[in-house]
Design an enzyme around this catalytic site. Structure first.
Site, PDB file in Angstrom:
ATOM      1  N   GLU A  24     -12.281-112.117  24.738  1.00 56.12           N
ATOM      2  CA  GLU A  24     -12.172-112.092  26.199  1.00 56.12           C
ATOM      3  C   GLU A  24     -11.609-113.403  26.751  1.00 56.12           C
ATOM      4  OE1 GLU A  24     -15.884-111.001  28.017  1.00 56.12           O
ATOM      5  OE2 GLU A  24     -16.060-109.165  26.834  1.00 56.12           O
TER       6      GLU A  24
ATOM      7  N   GLU B   1      -9.704-104.750  32.585  1.00 58.62           N
ATOM      8  CA  GLU B   1     -10.923-104.134  33.126  1.00 58.62           C
ATOM      9  C   GLU B   1     -11.086-104.501  34.593  1.00 58.62           C
ATOM     10  OE1 GLU B   1     -14.418-104.692  30.725  1.00 58.62           O
ATOM     11  OE2 GLU B   1     -15.726-103.728  32.211  1.00 58.62           O
TER      12      GLU B   1
HETATM   13  O1  KIV Z   1     -17.642-103.915  25.024  1.00 56.87           O
HETATM   14  C1  KIV Z   1     -16.977-102.968  25.436  1.00 56.87           C
HETATM   15  O2  KIV Z   1     -17.356-101.801  25.331  1.00 56.87           O
HETATM   16  C2  KIV Z   1     -15.714-103.256  26.087  1.00 56.87           C
HETATM   17  C3  KIV Z   1     -15.044-102.140  26.846  1.00 56.87           C
HETATM   18  C4  KIV Z   1     -15.764-101.889  28.106  1.00 56.87           C
HETATM   19  C5  KIV Z   1     -13.612-102.407  27.073  1.00 56.87           C
HETATM   20  O3  KIV Z   1     -15.246-104.353  26.047  1.00 56.87           O
END
Ligand code: KIV
Length: 285
Positions: A133, A200
């Site tokens: 991320e 997201e």
């Molecule tokens: O952890 C997860 O499930 C994610 C998705 C929401 C993209 O990162």
């Protein structure tokens, strides 16, 4: 006399014939051909087998397992060991879907060396790509991983591991400056070699602009319909999440005859463009 015809898998919701393995090469070809990519989260062998049989292109062992499997209020408590355990379970159930695993909070923020060690753990557990991320500080990590043969999926917009810094689960990139920063971060991640990018909770117009410019594959969640693919948390779309669900989620169990039927409908609707629709665009600015 006994009927010896083998029954179709999952009550007929899944095709009987096994499909060819989904590779990064194939995912890029899908993007180039305008074929939308369907992704769902999976955390265990049985659901991985079902999702794969129903034609889900990519399985994401998301650190969202901290919330839906472990009952935490965020993804922050999830450890690398737990991610490796769930990745190995999913890898055993999966036959052909592309398998992505999240690097959890604290497993890559320390240094490039730490990111390489953590990615090694997940790849050895069965992942084919790791997801991390953030933007700005992450491109050097992405470049180091990609140069060493680890495919990387980046994740921008609402990045759940930064939920406290972001002030909650809220839409990102709303004003011009924030949108410009997101566009710049996406470009830097693409230059560093990220083959995939999850967007997201960003406005659909911004997600469309980023998707147009990004050299790889974009996957949206609450980001409108103009990304190259879509992802949902499996528990959300099956309506078995405890507590509130985000607005962009559709309950695919509504009108379905089985879990497999719901998953097959999700795949079909992502591919046809029927999901997300106006009601499930998320937080469109
Ligand atoms: O952890 C997860 O499930 C994610 C998705 C929401 C993209 O990162």
């Amino acid at each position: 006399m006994m009927n010896e015809t083998p029954s179709a898998p999952y009550g007929g919701a899944a095709p009987a014939a096994a499909r060819k393995a989904v590779t990064l090469h194939r995912l890029r070809a899908m993007r180039d051909a305008g074929d939308r990519i369907a992704m769902l989260t999976a955390y265990d062998a049985a659901s991985a087998a079902l999702l794969d049989a129903c034609g889900v292109d990519c399985l994401l062992v998301g650190d969202s397992l901290g919330m839906v499997m472990q009952g935490h209020s965020s993804t922050l408590p999830v450890t690398l060991e737990q991610m490796a355990y769930h990745t190995s379970c999913v890898a055993r159930g999966n036959r052909s879907a592309w398998l992505i695993a999240d690097l959890p909070f604290g497993s890559y923020q320390g240094s490039t060396e730490q990111a390489l060690r953590s990615a090694t753990t997940l790849m050895q557990a069965g992942a084919q790509m790791v997801k991390l991320e953030g933007g700005g500080w992450t491109p050097p990590l992405v470049r180091a991983l990609v140069e060493r043969g680890v495919p990387v999926c980046a994740h921008l917009g609402l990045t759940p591991q930064s939920v406290h810094a972001l002030g909650g689960y809220r839409i990102q990139g709303r004003d011009a400056a924030a949108a410009a920063t997101l566009r710049a971060h996406a470009a830097e991640l693409g230059d560093a070699g990220a083959a995939m990018l999850v967007l997201e909770l960003v406005p659909s117009e911004l997600a469309a602009q980023i998707s147009e410019a990004f050299p790889g594959i974009t996957i949206g969640i609450g980001a409108g319909s103009r990304t190259h693919g879509q992802v949902l948390v499996m528990h959300d779309m099956l309506d078995i999440t405890v507590g509130a669900k985000p607005r962009f989620v559709r309950n695919f169990m509504h009108g379905a005859t089985s879990v497999a039927d719901a998953v097959a409908t999700y795949v079909r609707d992502v591919k046809s463009g029927a999901f997300p629709d106006e009601a499930h665009h998320g937080y469109v600015a």
